[in-house]
Design an enzyme around this catalytic site. Structure first.
Site, PDB file in Angstrom:
ATOM      1  N   GLU A   1     -23.996  64.049 -14.751  1.00 32.58           N
ATOM      2  CA  GLU A   1     -24.165  62.873 -13.972  1.00 32.58           C
ATOM      3  C   GLU A   1     -23.361  61.772 -14.562  1.00 32.58           C
ATOM      4  OE1 GLU A   1     -26.544  64.840 -14.823  1.00 32.58           O
ATOM      5  OE2 GLU A   1     -27.888  65.355 -13.247  1.00 32.58           O
TER       6      GLU A   1
ATOM      7  N   MET B   1      -9.104  56.840 -34.243  1.00 37.13           N
ATOM      8  CA  MET B   1      -9.402  55.542 -34.694  1.00 37.13           C
ATOM      9  C   MET B   1     -10.284  55.420 -35.640  1.00 37.13           C
ATOM     10  SD  MET B   1      -8.272  52.354 -34.119  1.00 37.13           S
ATOM     11  CE  MET B   1      -7.780  51.856 -32.381  1.00 37.13           C
TER      12      MET B   1
ATOM     13  N   PHE C   1     -43.240  66.483 -14.589  1.00 41.31           N
ATOM     14  CA  PHE C   1     -41.859  67.182 -14.942  1.00 41.31           C
ATOM     15  C   PHE C   1     -40.926  66.550 -14.723  1.00 41.31           C
ATOM     16  CE2 PHE C   1     -38.658  70.151 -13.358  1.00 41.31           C
ATOM     17  CZ  PHE C   1     -38.305  70.675 -14.596  1.00 41.31           C
ATOM     18  N   GLN C   2     -39.922  66.078 -15.464  1.00 38.28           N
ATOM     19  CA  GLN C   2     -38.740  65.384 -15.094  1.00 38.28           C
ATOM     20  C   GLN C   2     -39.082  63.887 -14.577  1.00 38.28           C
ATOM     21  OE1 GLN C   2     -35.832  67.700 -12.501  1.00 38.28           O
ATOM     22  NE2 GLN C   2     -35.163  68.430 -14.439  1.00 38.28           N
TER      23      GLN C   2
ATOM     24  N   LYS D   1     -39.738  60.674  -4.755  1.00 40.54           N
ATOM     25  CA  LYS D   1     -39.690  61.753  -3.735  1.00 40.54           C
ATOM     26  C   LYS D   1     -40.380  61.551  -2.417  1.00 40.54           C
ATOM     27  CE  LYS D   1     -38.863  66.536  -3.572  1.00 40.54           C
ATOM     28  NZ  LYS D   1     -39.008  68.040  -4.448  1.00 40.54           N
TER      29      LYS D   1
END
Lengths: 571, 170
Positions: free
Chosen positions: A53, A477, A115-116, A165
């Protein structure tokens, strides 16, 4: 009575109403209804499946920067949403128009640590221009309308919409609103105050060593023509910030490069010695100014920005101008007098000659140093007739120093946040937004590996990106800073790299390796001739450093310079 | 110096979080903050006191101004303003000293809002200084509990404010 639609349908139909052509995302449990609606109703929107993502957010950002239109990314709840955050923070720092849509657990589970579930509304509050949590399907269309409006107007930025949802599944009568109702949001869409503009003109007319510092805001406002007109009329040299590169063609006689920690030394001298500075659409961040108290000590500063919070944030400003860059410059141009600053330009040219004498490419070496590749690429693209997307690090600075940008919106890089891993996914967004142009990705070996998985997206979507990895085997760098400030103790900067040619091959992307100067042009031509993506693994000299260099907290007047060739011989 | 600033904001979920987050992230030194309903339905009114130099005071307003839900901001520091705070103070009190405490309460035009055998709750509304002063005197008797609301402010006179929107340039 309007037709009833599900929240998921409303998402896609509203995106269509906003003119969205492409969405970058990765589905998950909390976005299943949205994805199912895409499949079921076959909305004419291209969904680009990403590998991670973070890539989706960078792609939306790249698309937004390249087109000026809003880039859209999508992720599921929890880890999907948190993976977006680096990309959102990147877009926020560089004022890029993005709308991120995330799924969220159902409203009945909100706050129960299911969950999530991650509080992405809370998490992204300070890295977005605005954000929403939608718990009622009746609010959804209005929220999407507002999100796009906020993302693209005024100072652009990312807006996140978190949609539960059950809201995606619930139905309501769908009417896409014509107007937004945002009493607290009135973006600056006009020219600055006329009195302040005339005071600015007066100051510029009296100046002996005037300078314009052009930032990203010039490009976002499409104010390049006005900027050049002003500079030419009053004969004022134009320096830029890193993100302001392209505001004036770098081949223009009044273009004097870009300033800052690794900007051109002659540019920094000009900024430091100027007596009147007109800053247009630049944030004056520490990488540009060096220590704030030491920046341009002799200059009266006129600062034009449409975000009032930028005025006086870091430096004391003599004339603040709150306004749209294009409209304000249009008002300013008639008030400045035609002028000639010949001796000032000659002074800058003298500093430039000193910079040229110290040029790495003027030194006698056959090493494959990155500036050599950048210069070759510039020549082989007919003098910079391509888009370049860079990652973050040494290669980013060398690209900015040695590639003379003549194309508008021709360079995309993560300036504010300095996000390694930006280049490849951002370039995917850029290529989809500008399908008819050649896009070169330049990345270091460290940053490239952070988002390398998006090679799968490149291959799957058949995008003809030309990818150049400047492979020096180090986080270059950081290694350079260890060189200069930490007595060459290279703590954890040496990399264990894969064979990038084999990596590309595994994705079905042709690739080649270049280990000396003789191979550079051939490889670039090979990439150009191939009708599709192509990767070049440039094995560059590993210990070359970027100059000039300003130590943190030091003045830009105290740059560490590359020694003159004569000085090197004496050593 | 200390500035008293009023901000009007839409009463939307998360708006307090946004304001608090902004103060924290930008490192502003907030001394007092209160928020409640305004005369307009759906618009909350926040009064806060912030300490800082001119740059910081300008920045706090300009940054707040950028929050989409903030509709107006006004720095009332140099305006003729009524500024009040409310405090509830629970003091230890019995037969030996109750009369003395009541005398103090009268002098300060405060009120006793609860009496028990060994304690009193005193309510006082007034300037910060007046409350500080009463608190100091009451501390001799033993303060058991205290809550102060922080300051609310309103500009004097008949002009209906709100609210000139903060114009962004000081």
């Amino acid at each position: 009575m309007a037709e009833k639609k599900s929240g998921a349908q409303i998402v896609w139909e509203s995106l269509l109403r906003e003119g969205v052509e492409v969405v970058f995302g990765l589905p998950g449990g909390a976005t299943l209804p949205i994805y199912d609606a895409l499949a079921k109703y076959e909305y004419p929107i291209r969904h680009v499946l990403v590998t991670h993502e973070q890539g989706a957010a960078h792609m939306a950002d790249g698309y937004g920067r390249a087109t000026g239109r809003v880039g859209v990314c999508m992720a599921t709840s929890g880890p999907g949403a948190t993976n977006l955050t680096t990309g959102l923070a990147t877009a926020y720092m560089d004022s890029s128009p993005v709308v991120a849509i995330t799924g969220q657990v159902p409203t009945s589970l909100l706050g129960r640590d299911g969950f999530q579930e991650a509080d992405i509304h809370g998490v992204t509050m300070t890295i977005t221009k605005h954000n929403y949590l939608v718990t009622d399907v009746r609010a959804l269309a209005q929220v999407i309308k507002e999100a796009f409006y906020i993302a693209r107007t005024g100072r652009p930025g990312p807006v996140l919409i978190d949609i539960c949802k059950d809201v995606q599944q619930a139905e309501t009568e769908y009417v896409y609103p014509d107007e937004v109702n945002l009493p607290g949001y009135r973006p600056t869409l006009t020219a600055a105050d006329p009195d302040a503009i005339s005071r600015a003109a007066h100051l510029l007319n009296l100046a002996e060593r005037p300078i314009i510092l052009a930032g990203h805001g010039v490009i976002i406002a499409n104010a390049e023509d006005e900027l050049i007109h002003l500079a030419e009329k009053a004969h004022i040299p134009v320096a830029t910030s890193l993100l302001g590169i392209g505001a004036i063609p770098q081949t223009h006689p009044l273009s004097i490069g870009w300033g800052g920690m690794h900007g051109e030394a002659f540019t920094n001298y000009a900024l430091q010695e100027s007596d009147v500075m007109l800053v247009v659409g630049a944030r004056l961040d520490d990488r540009l100014t060096g220590a704030f108290s030491t920046f341009a000590p002799k200059a009266r500063i006129i600062h034009l920005d449409l975000d009032p919070a930028e005025l006086g944030k870091n430096l004391r400003i003599d004339i603040p101008l709150v306004g749209d860059a294009k409209l304000t410059l249009r008002e300013l141009i008639p008030l400045v007098e035609p002028n000639q600053h010949t001796s000032w330009m000659e002074q800058i040219a003298e500093w430039k000659r000193d910079t040229d004498r110290r040029d790495l490419l003027a030194q006698e070496t056959d090493d494959l140093v990155p500036p050599f590749i950048v210069r070759q690429l510039w020549h082989l693209t007919d003098g910079g007739n391509c888009i370049v997307v860079t990652d973050v690090g040494q290669h980013q600075m060398w690209e900015a120093q040695y590639f003379l940008h003549v194309k508008r919106r021709g360079l995309f890089t993560s300036g504010g946040l300095g996000t390694m891993g930006f280049a490849l996914p951002a370039a995917i967004g850029v290529q989809l937004g500008r399908p008819n142009e050649t896009v070169w990705v330049i990345a270091g070996d460290g940053g490239f590996q952070m988002t390398m998985g998006e090679l799968s997206t490149v291959a799957k979507e058949g995008l003809p990106l030309k990818i150049a990895i400047f492979n020096n085997g180090y986080l270059g760098m950081v290694r350079q800073w260890q060189d200069v400030f930490y007595n060459k103790r290279y703590a954890s900067t040496a990399l264990y790299n894969p064979d990038f040619v084999k990596i590309a091959d595994a994705y079905g992307i042709p690739a080649t390796r270049v280990t000396d100067r003789a191979g550079v042009a051939t490889a670039i031509r090979q990439a150009q001739a191939h009708n599709g993506p192509f990767l070049i693994d440039f094995r560059v000299e590993p210990f070359t450093n970027v100059y000039p260099m300003v130590a943190p907290g030091k003045s830009n007047a105290d740059m560490i310079r590359r020694p003159l060739p004569a000085e090197v011989e004496e050593e | 110096m200390k500035h008293t600033i009023i901000a009007w904001m839409e009463d939307k979920p998360g708006v307090l979080s946004r304001v608090a987050g902004l103060f924290r992230r930008r490192n502003f030194n907030i001394e007092s903050l209160t928020v409640g309903h305004s005369e307009t339905p759906g618009i909350s009114r926040m009064t806060f006191v912030v300490d800082g130099d001119d740059r910081q005071i300008y920045q706090v307003q300009a940054q707040l101004f950028k929050l989409i839900n903030v509709t107006a901001i006004e720095d009332v520091t140099h305006e003729p303003t009524v500024i009040r705070e409310l405090a509830l103070i629970k003091v230890r009190a019995d037969n030996t000293n109750r009369a003395e405490i009541i005398q103090l309460v009268d002098i300060y035009r405060a009120n006793i809002v609860d009496v028990d055998v060994d304690s009193l709750i005193i309510q006082i509304a007034g300037s910060q200084e007046r409350i500080d002063s009463l608190v100091k005197l009451l501390s001799n008797f033993g303060i058991l509990e205290m809550v102060r609301t922080g300051q609310v402010a309103m500009v004097r006179g008949g002009n209906t404010r709100p609210p000139v929107r903060h114009n962004g340039v000081s």
